[in-house]
Write an enzyme that holds these catalytic residues in place. Structure first.
Site, PDB file in Angstrom:
ATOM      1  N   ASP A 146      -7.445   1.044  -5.507  1.00 26.14           N
ATOM      2  CA  ASP A 146      -6.764   0.319  -5.136  1.00 26.14           C
ATOM      3  C   ASP A 146      -4.944   0.152  -5.861  1.00 26.14           C
ATOM      4  O   ASP A 146      -4.285  -0.529  -5.733  1.00 26.14           O
ATOM      5  CB  ASP A 146      -6.540  -1.346  -4.652  1.00 26.14           C
ATOM      6  CG  ASP A 146      -6.468  -2.519  -3.330  1.00 26.14           C
ATOM      7  OD1 ASP A 146      -5.771  -1.334  -2.354  1.00 26.14           O
ATOM      8  OD2 ASP A 146      -6.066  -3.089  -3.788  1.00 26.14           O
ATOM      9  N   SER A 202      -0.616 -10.263  -3.380  1.00 27.95           N
ATOM     10  CA  SER A 202      -1.509  -8.732  -3.802  1.00 27.95           C
ATOM     11  C   SER A 202      -0.476  -7.583  -3.850  1.00 27.95           C
ATOM     12  O   SER A 202       0.734  -7.293  -3.479  1.00 27.95           O
ATOM     13  CB  SER A 202      -1.532  -8.391  -2.816  1.00 27.95           C
ATOM     14  OG  SER A 202      -3.028  -8.381  -2.530  1.00 27.95           O
ATOM     15  N   HIS A 260      -3.613  -1.321  -0.440  1.00 21.57           N
ATOM     16  CA  HIS A 260      -3.649  -1.608   0.873  1.00 21.57           C
ATOM     17  C   HIS A 260      -2.985  -2.848   0.864  1.00 21.57           C
ATOM     18  O   HIS A 260      -1.972  -2.474   2.211  1.00 21.57           O
ATOM     19  CB  HIS A 260      -4.906  -2.841   0.833  1.00 21.57           C
ATOM     20  CG  HIS A 260      -4.716  -3.748   0.131  1.00 21.57           C
ATOM     21  ND1 HIS A 260      -5.243  -3.875  -1.604  1.00 21.57           N
ATOM     22  CD2 HIS A 260      -3.891  -4.555   0.040  1.00 21.57           C
ATOM     23  CE1 HIS A 260      -4.502  -5.380  -1.669  1.00 21.57           C
ATOM     24  NE2 HIS A 260      -4.324  -6.530  -0.252  1.00 21.57           N
TER      25      HIS A 260
END
Length: 498
Positions: free
Chosen positions: A161, A238, A131
């Site tokens: 992911d 992230s 993402h």
């Protein structure tokens, strides 16, 4: 002789607390007042300070080891013009006036965002989150030494992911990937990343849990078992590493449940290593599947009474149209208890057992059905990227629909004409033409165009047989309906409260 680190680990925590308390008392003594006499032996107090210093050095060492291999990722992608709001238009464009009736209209600006990653090979391969780089037109990577590079995407896997990007560089510092299976709840954990564009932020905490799943919607297929930590993880972290006290990467930070609320999640390093290695090798990530939607027995208390005599297993909620399981004898409401002889007590265990198999491999399911245990062979297929479902369109009644009591259903006979117009393969049953709001049927997810084929295991080819079956059923115990939904097989249990 014990090393300083071994001494630090061997000393009781009470000594550390006592030492710190003594230091606090001494520091707080007013000038001119007699110093308080410490009840802690001098040797113990000195050892306590040594523990603090060793722990301080150990934490700092983690950052010094790992940070050079962490990168800050900036991406930009074209704006589709939907990012702004009316407030944004007023604030940035200026209000309209006589000379400028439309305000200072601005052209759509590229959308920019930031994430983190870590270098896994000296020749520039970097692990990060899918993402973080999804839809990026441009990927910029900044290293700890200040150098900046443009990166390209090597491969991505949306379901876990995980993504791999590459920069054109050599002799880069790399992280040491640890064994996430060996991680213990309670051990120290450290996160490095760029939250809120604050580059190379270092936070620490502990491992709060392992095996966390169902954190994001994945069409019913839980691929990852996440590591949970209370180390502070915020937007921008992230893709960054989660490390242990030795500086080994044990996870990739990926999910946030509230900002700074002690709920951070990371993809286990073993999974990142496996998927990342496949992506670097240029392989497509393919996974086996059966094409069933499942739940752990007991998750739905409303249907628990219908499984008398069974304690553990996985309930088959839905069988997808044209899926491998659709071609087998498996049915909705079956309870799977074993896969090739391996016990499965939860939906996660069943999913993991299937993921161990190869695509096209024949497996044997042990199934509980109406008090009987049977064996059902199924051949696995390839998990598709998306599982599409046709949208429900209003059913044009060929005959007058009939209301079915307090369940909130309106049904009619499934005629050949209706089946052909709605492209239904099934030829017999009653089709739902309407569902009353807040009714028992609505609460159980029954939809228009669902075709009811059985009631409590008995075929219902028309409305009359359907009504007769309902009259014989016990709504307090629960009425089991078998449904065909655009080719998928599923079930619903209508249970009255009184």
């Amino acid at each position: 002789m014990l090393s300083k680190f071994q001494l630090m680990r061997s000393l009781p925590i009470s000594i550390l607390i006592s030492a710190l308390s003594t230091l606090s008392i001494l520091a707080a003594s007013p000038a001119g007042q007699p110093e308080a006499t410490s009840t802690v032996p001098a040797a113990a107090a000195e050892a306590g300070k040594d523990v603090v210093h060793q722990l301080n050095n150990a934490f700092a060492k983690v950052f010094e080891i790992v940070a050079p291999s962490v990168v800050i990722i900036e991406i930009s992608k074209k704006s589709d013009g939907t990012e702004g709001s009316a407030f944004d238009d007023l604030f940035f464009q200026g209000p309209p006036d006589e000379n400028n009736p439309h305000g200072n209209l601005r052209r759509p600006q590229p959308v920019q965002s930031e994430g983190s990653g870590f270098i896994v090979r000296p020749d520039g391969y970097i692990f990060t989150n899918f993402h973080v780089v999804e839809g990026a037109d441009k990927i910029s990577v900044k290293l700890k030494d200040g150098r900046e590079f443009q990166a390209k995407t090597v491969g991505t896997d949306e379901k876990t992911d995980i993504a791999v990007i590459k920069i054109d560089a050599k002799d880069l510092p790399v992280v040491q990937l640890g064994d996430s299976d060996a991680v213990r709840v309670g051990q120290f954990a450290f996160a490095i990343g760029a939250p809120f564009k604050l580059d190379y932020t270092f936070t620490y905490g502990v491992i709060s849990g392992k095996g966390r799943n169902k954190l994001i919607p994945t069409n019913g297929y839980a691929i990852s078992d996440y590591i949970q930590t209370d180390a502070s993880i915020n937007p921008g972290n992230s893709g960054g590493p989660l490390c242990d006290i030795d500086g080994n990467v044990i996870g990739m930070n990926t999910l946030i449940n509230g900002l700074n609320r002690g709920l951070g999640f990371a993809i286990p390093s073993n999974m990142a290593k496996e998927i990342g290695g496949e992506l670097i090798a240029g392989h497509k990530i393919m996974r086996p599947w059966l094409g069933i939607r499942i739940e752990t027995l007991g998750d739905d208390p409303s249907i628990r009474d219908l499984f008398k005599g069974l304690d553990k297993g996985v309930v088959v909620r839905t069988i997808e149209a044209d899926a491998p399981a659709y071609k087998s004898d498996l049915r909705p409401f079956d309870v799977i208890t074993q896969v090739d002889g391996a016990q499965v007590a939860s939906d996660s265990q069943l999913q993991h057992e299937i993921l161990k198999k190869k695509i096209g491999q024949s497996i044997e399911l042990t199934v509980w059905r109406k008090g009987q245990t049977i064996k059902i062979p199924v051949k696995t297929g390839e998990l598709p990227n998306e599982i599409s479902r046709a949208s429900n369109e209003p059913v044009q009644p060929g005959s007058k629909p009939e209301d079915v009591g307090k369940f909130g259903l309106q049904v009619q006979d499934l005629t050949k004409e209706v089946a052909e117009r709605l492209h239904l393969d099934i030829k017999q049953g009653v089709i739902v033409t309407d569902v009353a709001e807040d009714s028992l049927a609505a609460q159980q997810g029954i939809e228009r165009e669902d075709v009811i084929t059985e009631v409590d295991g008995k075929s219902v080819p028309n409305v009359q047989s359907f009504r007769e079956a309902l009259n014989k059923a016990d709504p307090k115990r629960g009425v089991l309906l078998y449904l065909d939904r655009k080719g998928s097989k599923t079930f619903a249990v209508l249970k009255s409260g009184g």
